[in-house]
Design an enzyme around this catalytic site. Structure first.
Site, PDB file in Angstrom:
ATOM      1  N   SER A 150       0.840  -1.192   0.000  1.00 52.92           N
ATOM      2  CA  SER A 150       0.000   0.000   0.000  1.00 52.92           C
ATOM      3  C   SER A 150       0.877   1.245   0.000  1.00 52.92           C
ATOM      4  O   SER A 150       1.689   1.439  -0.900  1.00 52.92           O
ATOM      5  CB  SER A 150      -0.959  -0.041   1.197  1.00 52.92           C
ATOM      6  OG  SER A 150      -1.954   0.940   1.092  1.00 52.92           O
ATOM      7  N   ASP A 200     -10.200  -3.753  -5.203  1.00 54.16           N
ATOM      8  CA  ASP A 200      -9.398  -2.718  -4.565  1.00 54.16           C
ATOM      9  C   ASP A 200      -9.509  -1.424  -5.372  1.00 54.16           C
ATOM     10  O   ASP A 200      -9.369  -1.454  -6.610  1.00 54.16           O
ATOM     11  CB  ASP A 200      -7.939  -3.185  -4.494  1.00 54.16           C
ATOM     12  CG  ASP A 200      -7.012  -2.227  -3.762  1.00 54.16           C
ATOM     13  OD1 ASP A 200      -7.474  -1.195  -3.253  1.00 54.16           O
ATOM     14  OD2 ASP A 200      -5.802  -2.534  -3.711  1.00 54.16           O
ATOM     15  N   HIS A 211      -8.080  -4.865  -0.647  1.00 52.75           N
ATOM     16  CA  HIS A 211      -6.860  -4.175  -0.243  1.00 52.75           C
ATOM     17  C   HIS A 211      -6.447  -4.604   1.163  1.00 52.75           C
ATOM     18  O   HIS A 211      -7.285  -4.744   2.053  1.00 52.75           O
ATOM     19  CB  HIS A 211      -7.094  -2.663  -0.268  1.00 52.75           C
ATOM     20  CG  HIS A 211      -5.857  -1.867  -0.046  1.00 52.75           C
ATOM     21  ND1 HIS A 211      -4.982  -1.564  -1.066  1.00 52.75           N
ATOM     22  CD2 HIS A 211      -5.327  -1.323   1.077  1.00 52.75           C
ATOM     23  CE1 HIS A 211      -3.978  -0.855  -0.584  1.00 52.75           C
ATOM     24  NE2 HIS A 211      -4.160  -0.705   0.716  1.00 52.75           N
TER      25      HIS A 211
END
Length: 317
Positions: free
Chosen positions: A164, A259, A289
């Protein structure tokens, strides 16, 4: 609760439901600085997810002299001898997360690849806005490249990884070092569902805006914290999809299907290939995610971690 969607991996859906229920049992997280209380509420339910997994020959915290302060780094070593090293940068929107929330994932990679892992506990935003976290992580890589032998590390075999916002920082560090320290030759980049652009208008931002853990509004907040000056959100070091990607080391890119960031991850894979970079991109169907947090609950998470470890072993060979 998670969105109604037939594409959910059943284990991912059960995990997401469990995490939503945990969140509902505590006060709501208010996305307004200061974030000290919000960080406790956000990270607290995730700490037990980092338990279990491989046991290292050595695990602990070490401190590095970085940019005028002492920076804590989590250090894992699976065995003796001189080892290659993965510098793994945790995610959390540049706002939350820590080496504690990502401890198990780091150990999984160390065990699978037979490498040491260093996790920088970089300064978070909005207190430390762009480029402080980026510069701190780059300084850790520079230290390892020049002094890693003091810790039993091979400075010729360094991979930078992250998930991320951590994947964003990993790519940003590689781009920065390409310009400032061309003598540091990285062995690869391990990027898990990264933030690669500051646009919030892709097809997957629209499709997965709510109900899939990471929302469009959360991403808007994270960008405002990390880059409070809108001009910084256009910098290639903050939004690396806008960068010249030539000369980047080989990349493994894991993409979560459900996501908001999926589109920019697919775009990053395409841009890397067009730039002559060796890239392997792997889509995990039915996952959302952050799915690598769910190692104890979701088979797709364990598979992705094992795939990452095998890729690291090949890069270090």
């Amino acid at each position: 609760m998670p969105a109604q969607d037939s594409r959910w991996d059943p284990e991912m859906l059960a995990f997401s439901t469990m995490m939503e229920q945990r969140a509902a049992a505590q006060p709501p997280i208010v996305l307004t600085p200061p974030l000290d209380e919000a960080r406790k509420l956000n990270d607290g339910p995730q700490l037990d997810l980092a338990q279990g997994g491989p046991t290292m020959a050595e695990s602990g915290d070490r401190w590095l002299p970085i940019r005028g302060r002492r920076l804590l780094c989590r250090f894992h070593r699976p065995a003796g001898g001189t080892l290659p090293v993965l510098i793994y940068i945790h995610g959390g929107g540049w706002v939350w997360g820590s080496v504690d929330t990502h401890d198990r994932l780091m150990r999984e990679y160390a065990a699978a690849a037979g490498c040491a892992v260093i996790g920088p506990d970089y300064a978070l935003s909005p207190e430390a806005a762009f480029p402080q976290g980026l510069e701190e992580c780059a300084a850790v890589v520079r230290w390892v490249a020049r002094h890693g032998a003091e810790w039993g590390l091979d400075p010729a075999r360094i991979v930078i990884g992250g998930d991320s916002a951590g994947a964003n920082l990993a790519m940003g560090v590689a781009l920065l070092l390409r310009e400032t320290d061309p003598d540091i030759r990285l062995s690869g980049l391990l990027l898990n569902y990264g933030v690669f652009d500051s646009r919030l208008d892709t097809a997957t931002y629209r499709e997965f805006a709510e109900g899939y853990f990471l929302t469009r509004e959360k991403m808007r907040f994270y960008w405002e914290c990390y880059c409070p000056r809108p001009a910084d959100r256009l910098s290639p070091l903050a939004a690396p999809l806008r960068a010249d990607l030539r000369g980047i080391p080989p990349v493994l890119l894991h993409i979560a299907e459900l996501d908001v960031l999926a589109a920019e991850n697919h775009a990053m894979a395409e841009r890397l290939r067009a730039s002559g970079v060796a890239v392997e991109s792997r889509l995990s169907p039915g996952t959302a995610h952050g799915f690598l947090r769910a190692l104890a609950y979701v088979g797709a998470s364990r598979q992705a971690a094992a795939d990452g470890g095998a890729w690291l072993a090949r890069r270090f060979a």
